[in-house]
Design a protein around this motif. Structure first.
Motif, PDB file in Angstrom:
ATOM      1  N   PRO A 136     -10.017   9.850  -5.493  1.00 21.51           N
ATOM      2  CA  PRO A 136      -8.953   9.758  -6.506  1.00 21.51           C
ATOM      3  C   PRO A 136      -9.353  10.344  -7.857  1.00 21.51           C
ATOM      4  O   PRO A 136      -8.492  10.576  -8.697  1.00 21.51           O
ATOM      5  CB  PRO A 136      -8.718   8.250  -6.627  1.00 21.51           C
ATOM      6  N   LEU A 151       0.192   9.160  -6.109  1.00 26.09           N
ATOM      7  CA  LEU A 151      -0.779   8.645  -5.144  1.00 26.09           C
ATOM      8  C   LEU A 151      -2.154   8.523  -5.778  1.00 26.09           C
ATOM      9  O   LEU A 151      -2.885   7.563  -5.547  1.00 26.09           O
ATOM     10  CB  LEU A 151      -0.856   9.594  -3.944  1.00 26.09           C
ATOM     11  N   LYS A 152      -2.500   9.503  -6.589  1.00 26.45           N
ATOM     12  CA  LYS A 152      -3.818   9.527  -7.206  1.00 26.45           C
ATOM     13  C   LYS A 152      -3.969   8.374  -8.198  1.00 26.45           C
ATOM     14  O   LYS A 152      -4.967   7.671  -8.181  1.00 26.45           O
ATOM     15  CB  LYS A 152      -3.985  10.860  -7.932  1.00 26.45           C
ATOM     16  N   SER A 158      -8.999  -2.095   5.504  1.00 28.29           N
ATOM     17  CA  SER A 158      -8.229  -2.641   6.610  1.00 28.29           C
ATOM     18  C   SER A 158      -9.138  -3.295   7.638  1.00 28.29           C
ATOM     19  O   SER A 158     -10.356  -3.319   7.494  1.00 28.29           O
ATOM     20  CB  SER A 158      -7.350  -1.580   7.237  1.00 28.29           C
ATOM     21  N   THR A 169       0.825  -1.212   0.000  1.00 27.27           N
ATOM     22  CA  THR A 169       0.000   0.000   0.000  1.00 27.27           C
ATOM     23  C   THR A 169       0.857   1.260   0.000  1.00 27.27           C
ATOM     24  O   THR A 169       0.344   2.348  -0.165  1.00 27.27           O
ATOM     25  CB  THR A 169      -0.919   0.065   1.236  1.00 27.27           C
ATOM     26  N   GLY A 170       2.142   1.105   0.211  1.00 27.06           N
ATOM     27  CA  GLY A 170       3.005   2.283   0.193  1.00 27.06           C
ATOM     28  C   GLY A 170       3.218   2.892   1.566  1.00 27.06           C
ATOM     29  O   GLY A 170       3.881   3.914   1.705  1.00 27.06           O
ATOM     30  N   GLU A 171       2.655   2.255   2.582  1.00 29.93           N
ATOM     31  CA  GLU A 171       2.802   2.777   3.928  1.00 29.93           C
ATOM     32  C   GLU A 171       4.241   2.619   4.413  1.00 29.93           C
ATOM     33  O   GLU A 171       4.770   3.450   5.132  1.00 29.93           O
ATOM     34  CB  GLU A 171       1.845   2.021   4.850  1.00 29.93           C
ATOM     35  N   GLN A 226     -13.948   3.468  -5.488  1.00 33.45           N
ATOM     36  CA  GLN A 226     -12.694   3.862  -6.134  1.00 33.45           C
ATOM     37  C   GLN A 226     -12.568   3.186  -7.505  1.00 33.45           C
ATOM     38  O   GLN A 226     -11.641   3.488  -8.249  1.00 33.45           O
ATOM     39  CB  GLN A 226     -11.486   3.450  -5.272  1.00 33.45           C
ATOM     40  N   ALA A 273      -4.366   5.234  -6.338  1.00 29.63           N
ATOM     41  CA  ALA A 273      -5.676   5.104  -5.694  1.00 29.63           C
ATOM     42  C   ALA A 273      -6.770   4.779  -6.707  1.00 29.63           C
ATOM     43  O   ALA A 273      -7.832   4.290  -6.342  1.00 29.63           O
ATOM     44  CB  ALA A 273      -6.018   6.382  -4.934  1.00 29.63           C
ATOM     45  N   GLY A 322     -14.516   7.463  -1.419  1.00 33.05           N
ATOM     46  CA  GLY A 322     -13.931   6.593  -2.428  1.00 33.05           C
ATOM     47  C   GLY A 322     -13.790   7.272  -3.782  1.00 33.05           C
ATOM     48  O   GLY A 322     -13.041   6.815  -4.637  1.00 33.05           O
ATOM     49  N   VAL A 351      -7.922  -0.130  -0.667  1.00 33.41           N
ATOM     50  CA  VAL A 351      -7.486  -0.832   0.534  1.00 33.41           C
ATOM     51  C   VAL A 351      -8.617  -0.894   1.556  1.00 33.41           C
ATOM     52  O   VAL A 351      -9.261   0.114   1.832  1.00 33.41           O
ATOM     53  CB  VAL A 351      -6.274  -0.104   1.165  1.00 33.41           C
ATOM     54  N   PHE A 353     -10.062  -2.560  10.647  1.00 34.44           N
ATOM     55  CA  PHE A 353     -11.092  -1.739  11.274  1.00 34.44           C
ATOM     56  C   PHE A 353     -11.335  -0.498  10.441  1.00 34.44           C
ATOM     57  O   PHE A 353     -10.406   0.045   9.852  1.00 34.44           O
ATOM     58  CB  PHE A 353     -10.660  -1.308  12.678  1.00 34.44           C
ATOM     59  N   THR A 354     -12.579  -0.047  10.435  1.00 34.78           N
ATOM     60  CA  THR A 354     -12.841   1.245   9.807  1.00 34.78           C
ATOM     61  C   THR A 354     -12.670   2.297  10.881  1.00 34.78           C
ATOM     62  O   THR A 354     -12.841   2.023  12.062  1.00 34.78           O
ATOM     63  CB  THR A 354     -14.281   1.326   9.280  1.00 34.78           C
TER      64      THR A 354
END
Lengths: 270, 332
Positions: free
Chosen positions: A104, A73-74, A84, A51-53, A157, A77, A101, A82, A86-87
């Motif tokens: 992007p 990034l755009k 995860s 994810t690039g984190e 997205q 996206a 969403g 992604v 938890f929201t």
């Protein structure tokens, strides 16, 4: 099948800490791939690298033969969404949340959402079954409903690749199955490529076409569920005694755990 | 549309409060005489309006609006409902700058313009310190930023206490009076600066409204949505700090506006930054106009420090709202 996502010798990790080494695998377009492995095996690190984190220290990630790090990034996206575990519990309505969403696709000076944004959001809220709750606050939803909204947001997205990090691990079986069935249906109907981290080996077996088993920061084995989920491999990696059988309906492997007492009695309690 | 309606109502409130403020004071002027006064452009009423009341109203609108959007921005990027413009130590830095100027008597030797200048210099130094100390390998660490801001706040207030303890009675009085804040600003250049920069701050931050909305999910999740959260954070931090610095330099420390107003606006209009920012600006302007009106009428002909009124009124209203709604910290 042409490769959609191609990881070549990825090394990635936390500064001065845990890292995953030499991870390589290819995923074809439209595949439903699961990443499994014990806690601390590097599943999440790999996910964060994707994810690039986390910065990739070595190797490359190619998406349709384009290096992912060269994308903005755009652009990323618009291709990858992604979900995860938890929201974020935020004070926004479900509709506002799902509408994020569409970010992007926002033009630089665009202040309001377009009609198309509303149509797309509505479509995916209906598909995930959260449309009736669109005016509710996200915080009023149950864990399962929040996760459905998160999937709706990811779908808004309109990605080609959906990355999910244990989306069902804190949910009851009703929601687990509901969410995975939904993802499976999307994968079938729209050719969405899915890469999902799952803790539950049986769910992974049941839903994924292909499994990547991680252990100690490396790929231990990859293959179809039948190839990966046999008792020797699982006992090797998880250091736990298990029994594997075949699900009589789906013909996928099923993993059973056995308690220590039963094992001591030679597998017979009577 | 719901948004337009609410913003419209707030705008009307600001206009009404400005008019009321224009007419009320030591010398009451009737609404019907306004056109005549402005047509003749002379007389004592005309000078009261143009020299005293209008500049003051503009200052109140600008400072109230600026402090309020600054609060909204900072609460958003730090995802913490208790952050306000002064949490980051900017006011502390400004106050320290002003105290140094007063203790060394610079305002007496050079002129009163020294005070806003040294206040602004103090806040710039703080902004600089907070920004660069919280850089971690080129990335901004949000929590570190907040902690460093709070610490700088403490350090400067201690330094200021030290200065006050060694200074004479007059200096001490001047420092305390400056700290209590005032919208009485004789320098028209400063009024222009605060006015234009507050409008610019509103425009820039509203331009970042949608990224801010995405950042309500957290920096990482905003990144996944294609938002450059790092850049957004930097730009907004700088905008917010400069605005605070300018406000503090011109009006002293006026607490509570940046904390209370965005909160109330969130609770009524919602947390969508596209409406929250303009809403907070207008709300802050209205609030400060009303507080200023109270400050200069309650014990007329004397004037109460505006900081006292904003603290009292803001705090009471805030508690009232919180307890009536049940405590719901609306943020994120």
């Amino acid at each position: 099948m042409e490769n959609y996502l191609d990881l070549k010798n990825i090394t990635c990790g936390y500064p001065g800490g845990f890292q995953i080494d030499n991870i390589g695998f290819e995923i074809g377009k439209g595949m439903f791939v699961g990443i499994i492995g014990p806690n601390g095996s590097g599943k999440t690190t790999l996910f964060k690298g994707l994810t690039g984190e986390l910065k990739i220290k070595g190797g490359s990630i190619m998406l349709e033969e384009k290096n992912i790090e060269a994308m903005t990034l755009k652009q990323k996206a618009q291709k990858i969404a992604v979900v995860s575990q938890f929201t974020e519990i935020t004070d926004m309505t479900v509709e506002e949340y799902v509408m994020l969403g569409r970010m992007p696709y926002r033009q630089n000076f665009q202040f309001f959402e377009t009609k198309e944004d509303f149509q797309i959001t509505e479509k995916y809220m209906k598909q995930t079954g959260v449309f009736e709750m669109k005016d509710k606050q996200m915080s009023e939803l149950s864990g399962g409903e929040q996760q459905l909204a998160a999937i709706a947001r990811a779908l808004a997205q309109e990605p080609e690749l959906l990355l999910l990090d244990e989306p069902t691990s804190h949910l009851d079986i009703t929601h687990q199955v509901q969410i995975l069935n939904l993802i499976q249906k999307l994968n079938n109907d729209t050719g969405l490529t899915v890469l999902i981290i799952l803790h539950d080996l049986n769910l992974a077996s049941e839903y994924c076409d292909y499994l990547i088993l991680m252990n100690k920061g490396k790929v231990h084995i990859k293959g179809t569920p039948a190839e990966v989920l046999n008792f020797q491999t699982i006992e090797d990696v998880y250091q736990t005694v298990v029994i594997t059988r075949v699900n009589p309906v789906s013909n996928k492997p099923v993993v059973f755990l056995v308690s220590e007492r039963v094992l001591k009695n030679g597998g017979n309690l009577q | 549309m719901k948004w337009a309606g609410l913003t419209g109502v707030l705008l009307l409130l600001v206009i009404a409060a400005s008019l009321f403020s224009l007419l009320t004071g030591e010398m009451d002027i009737s609404l019907s005489s306004l056109p005549d006064i402005f047509r003749e452009k002379s007389g004592i009423e005309y000078s009261v309006l143009t020299k005293i009341r209008i500049p003051r109203i503009i200052t109140a609108i600008s400072v109230g609006g600026a402090l309020s959007i600054t609060g909204a921005i900072l609460q958003g990027i730090y995802r913490n409902p208790l952050v306000e413009p002064y949490t980051l130590g900017i006011s502390g830095g400004a106050a320290l700058g002003v105290s140094i100027a007063i203790v060394f008597g610079l305002h007496l030797t050079i002129g009163s313009a020294v005070l806003p200048v040294s206040g602004f210099a103090g806040s710039l130094i703080t902004i600089f310190l907070v920004y660069f100390l919280s850089l971690k390998k080129g990335n901004i660490s949000i929590n570190k930023m907040l902690l460093i801001g709070v610490m700088i706040s403490f350090i400067s207030s201690s330094a200021m206490m030290f200065l006050m303890s060694i200074s004479n009675k007059d200096s001490m009085h001047s420092i305390i009076f400056w700290m209590m804040g005032s919208l009485d600003e004789p320098n028209t250049l400063l009024i222009k600066i605060v006015f234009y920069s507050s409008i610019a701050g509103l425009l820039i931050s509203t331009f970042f409204a949608r990224p801010l909305n995405a950042m309500r999910l957290g920096q990482e999740k905003a990144r996944h949505l294609g938002i450059n959260s790092e850049m957004t954070l930097r730009v907004l931090f700088i905008v917010a700090s400069l605005l605070t610095g300018i406000c503090v330099a011109v009006a002293g420390i006026i607490g509570f506006v940046g904390l209370v107003i965005p909160h109330i606006v969130r609770n009524t209009i919602g947390s969508d930054y596209r409406v929250l920012l303009p809403g907070s600006f207008l709300g802050g302007s209205f609030f400060l106009l009303v507080c200023d009106l109270l400050a200069r009428t309650v014990i007329a002909p004397n004037e109460l420090p505006i900081g006292v009124i904003t603290g009292l009124v803001g705090g009471l209203v805030f508690i009232l709202i919180l307890t009536r709604q049940g405590i719901r910290a609306k943020i994120k």
